[in-house]
Design a protein around this motif. Structure first.
Motif, PDB file in Angstrom:
ATOM      1  N   VAL A  36       0.895  -1.163   0.000  1.00  0.00           N
ATOM      2  CA  VAL A  36       0.000   0.000   0.000  1.00  0.00           C
ATOM      3  C   VAL A  36       0.934   1.214   0.000  1.00  0.00           C
ATOM      4  CG1 VAL A  36      -1.854   1.210   1.219  1.00  0.00           C
ATOM      5  CG2 VAL A  36      -1.745  -1.302   1.271  1.00  0.00           C
ATOM      6  N   PRO A  37       1.315   1.728  -1.192  1.00  0.00           N
ATOM      7  CA  PRO A  37       2.329   2.776  -1.279  1.00  0.00           C
ATOM      8  C   PRO A  37       1.747   4.180  -1.086  1.00  0.00           C
ATOM      9  CG  PRO A  37       2.116   1.553  -3.363  1.00  0.00           C
ATOM     10  CD  PRO A  37       0.935   1.237  -2.508  1.00  0.00           C
ATOM     11  N   ILE A  38       2.209   4.832  -0.029  1.00  0.00           N
ATOM     12  CA  ILE A  38       1.827   6.216   0.256  1.00  0.00           C
ATOM     13  C   ILE A  38       2.951   7.100  -0.291  1.00  0.00           C
ATOM     14  CG2 ILE A  38       1.215   7.887   2.046  1.00  0.00           C
ATOM     15  CD1 ILE A  38      -0.685   5.424   1.947  1.00  0.00           C
ATOM     16  N   VAL A  39       2.607   8.034  -1.183  1.00  0.00           N
ATOM     17  CA  VAL A  39       3.604   8.890  -1.810  1.00  0.00           C
ATOM     18  C   VAL A  39       3.870  10.085  -0.896  1.00  0.00           C
ATOM     19  CG1 VAL A  39       4.220  10.203  -3.874  1.00  0.00           C
ATOM     20  CG2 VAL A  39       2.772   8.164  -4.079  1.00  0.00           C
ATOM     21  N   ARG A  40       5.158  10.245  -0.548  1.00  0.00           N
ATOM     22  CA  ARG A  40       5.584  11.314   0.365  1.00  0.00           C
ATOM     23  C   ARG A  40       5.469  12.671  -0.341  1.00  0.00           C
ATOM     24  NH1 ARG A  40       8.637  11.201   4.891  1.00  0.00           N
ATOM     25  NH2 ARG A  40       9.330   9.070   4.522  1.00  0.00           N
ATOM     26  N   VAL A  95      11.484   2.097  -0.183  1.00  0.00           N
ATOM     27  CA  VAL A  95      10.226   2.017   0.554  1.00  0.00           C
ATOM     28  C   VAL A  95      10.509   2.022   2.054  1.00  0.00           C
ATOM     29  CG1 VAL A  95       8.098   0.706   0.938  1.00  0.00           C
ATOM     30  CG2 VAL A  95       9.214   0.650  -1.319  1.00  0.00           C
ATOM     31  N   GLU A  96       9.890   2.953   2.751  1.00  0.00           N
ATOM     32  CA  GLU A  96       9.968   3.004   4.213  1.00  0.00           C
ATOM     33  C   GLU A  96       8.730   2.291   4.764  1.00  0.00           C
ATOM     34  OE1 GLU A  96       9.446   6.268   7.792  1.00  0.00           O
ATOM     35  OE2 GLU A  96      10.013   6.987   5.799  1.00  0.00           O
ATOM     36  N   ILE A 118       5.956   4.082   2.785  1.00  0.00           N
ATOM     37  CA  ILE A 118       6.078   5.441   2.241  1.00  0.00           C
ATOM     38  C   ILE A 118       7.112   5.390   1.119  1.00  0.00           C
ATOM     39  CG2 ILE A 118       6.593   7.855   2.779  1.00  0.00           C
ATOM     40  CD1 ILE A 118       4.232   6.668   4.391  1.00  0.00           C
ATOM     41  N   ILE A 119       6.771   5.994  -0.023  1.00  0.00           N
ATOM     42  CA  ILE A 119       7.699   6.026  -1.154  1.00  0.00           C
ATOM     43  C   ILE A 119       7.994   7.474  -1.541  1.00  0.00           C
ATOM     44  CG2 ILE A 119       7.000   3.750  -2.007  1.00  0.00           C
ATOM     45  CD1 ILE A 119       5.367   5.176  -4.199  1.00  0.00           C
ATOM     46  N   PRO A 120       9.182   7.725  -2.128  1.00  0.00           N
ATOM     47  CA  PRO A 120       9.521   9.088  -2.543  1.00  0.00           C
ATOM     48  C   PRO A 120       8.596   9.592  -3.649  1.00  0.00           C
ATOM     49  CG  PRO A 120      11.463   7.647  -2.579  1.00  0.00           C
ATOM     50  CD  PRO A 120      10.258   6.775  -2.359  1.00  0.00           C
ATOM     51  N   PRO A 121       8.438  10.914  -3.738  1.00  0.00           N
ATOM     52  CA  PRO A 121       7.521  11.473  -4.742  1.00  0.00           C
ATOM     53  C   PRO A 121       8.071  11.473  -6.161  1.00  0.00           C
ATOM     54  CG  PRO A 121       8.569  13.243  -3.523  1.00  0.00           C
ATOM     55  CD  PRO A 121       9.012  11.952  -2.878  1.00  0.00           C
TER      56      PRO A 121
END
Length: 192
Positions: A36-40, A95-96, A118-121
Motif C-alpha cells: 500500500v504505497p503512500i507517496v511522500r 520504501v519506508e 512510504i515512497i519518494p515522490p
C-alpha cells in the motif's frame, strides 16, 4: 479528520498510534502480500495500478502491487516489495515500511497481508507490460474519505459477502482494494 487536508505527519501519527481491529479469516492457507504505497508529498498520495486486461485473474481491476509469497521471500514484507518492484519498478530500498494491516481473505484462496510503506515522490514507474495497464496516484485524503465507498452485498457459494465500490476519475475501485483502503481509513479515523 477535521479540515480538508491530511498531511503525511498526520497520517503517520494516526497509523502508528491506532491499532487495527482483528477479524476472523476463513482459513485460507496460501499467503500473499500487497504494498500500500503512500507517496511522500505535503498532501500525500496513494499509488494504485490497473491490472492488464490480458491477465487470467482479475483482469483490468484496480489493485495494489502485490502477489503470492514465493520460496525466495524471507517474509510477507519481502514478498510485497518484490512484487512492487516486478510490477511497477519501485526499488525495495526506497520504501519506508511503517507497518501492516490485518490480513484479508481473497476469493481466489489467498490470505493477503497489506504492507503499508512510504515512497519518494519522484520515483519513475515502469509498469510491467504483462501485468499492469496503468499506474496512477489518488490523493490520500480523497482515498480515505469513507463516504466514497458504497456497499454491495453478494452471495457466493451460499455465503453472504460484502464488497465496497468506488470511482476515482475513470477508474472503478472495488473489491479487496477498496476494502483495504476503507479499513485503513477506519483505522486512522478519517471521517466521511
Amino acid at each position: 479528520m477535521p479540515g480538508s487536508s491530511l498531511t503525511l505527519s498526520d497520517f503517520l501519527s494516526r497509523f502508528q498510534m491506532l491499532q487495527p481491529t482483528t477479524r476472523d479469516l476463513s482459513g485460507n492457507k496460501r499467503q500473499a502480500a500487497v504494498l500500500v504505497p503512500i507517496v511522500r508529498r505535503p498532501q500525500p498520495g496513494l499509488l494504485l495500478t490497473q491490472r492488464s486486461p490480458l491477465l487470467r485473474k482479475h483482469p483490468g481491476q484496480v489493485a495494489f502491487p502485490g502477489g503470492a509469497v514465493d520460496s525466495t521471500d524471507a517474509s510477507l514484507i519481502a514478498a510485497a516489495l518484490r512484487e512492487a518492484h516486478e510490477e511497477v519498478a519501485i526499488p525495495p530500498e526506497s520504501v519506508e515500511i511503517i507497518g501492516t494491516l490485518p490480513p484479508v481473505d481473497s476469493v481466489t484462496g489467498f490470505q493477503v497481508t497489506p504492507v503499508v510503506g512510504i515512497i519518494p515522490p519522484d520515483l519513475p514507474y515502469y509498469a510491467s507490460e504483462d501485468e499492469v495497464a496503468a499506474v496512477f496516484e489518488m490523493p490520500l485524503m480523497e482515498a480515505l474519505r469513507l463516504g466514497r465507498y458504497h456497499p454491495l452485498d453478494i452471495h457466493r457459494r451460499g455465503n453472504a459477502h460484502r464488497v465496497w465500490l468506488s470511482w476515482y476519475q475513470h477508474y472503478f475501485v472495488w473489491g479487496m482494494t477498496a476494502g483495504i483502503i476503507r479499513e485503513l481509513a477506519l483505522q486512522i479515523g478519517v471521517e466521511a
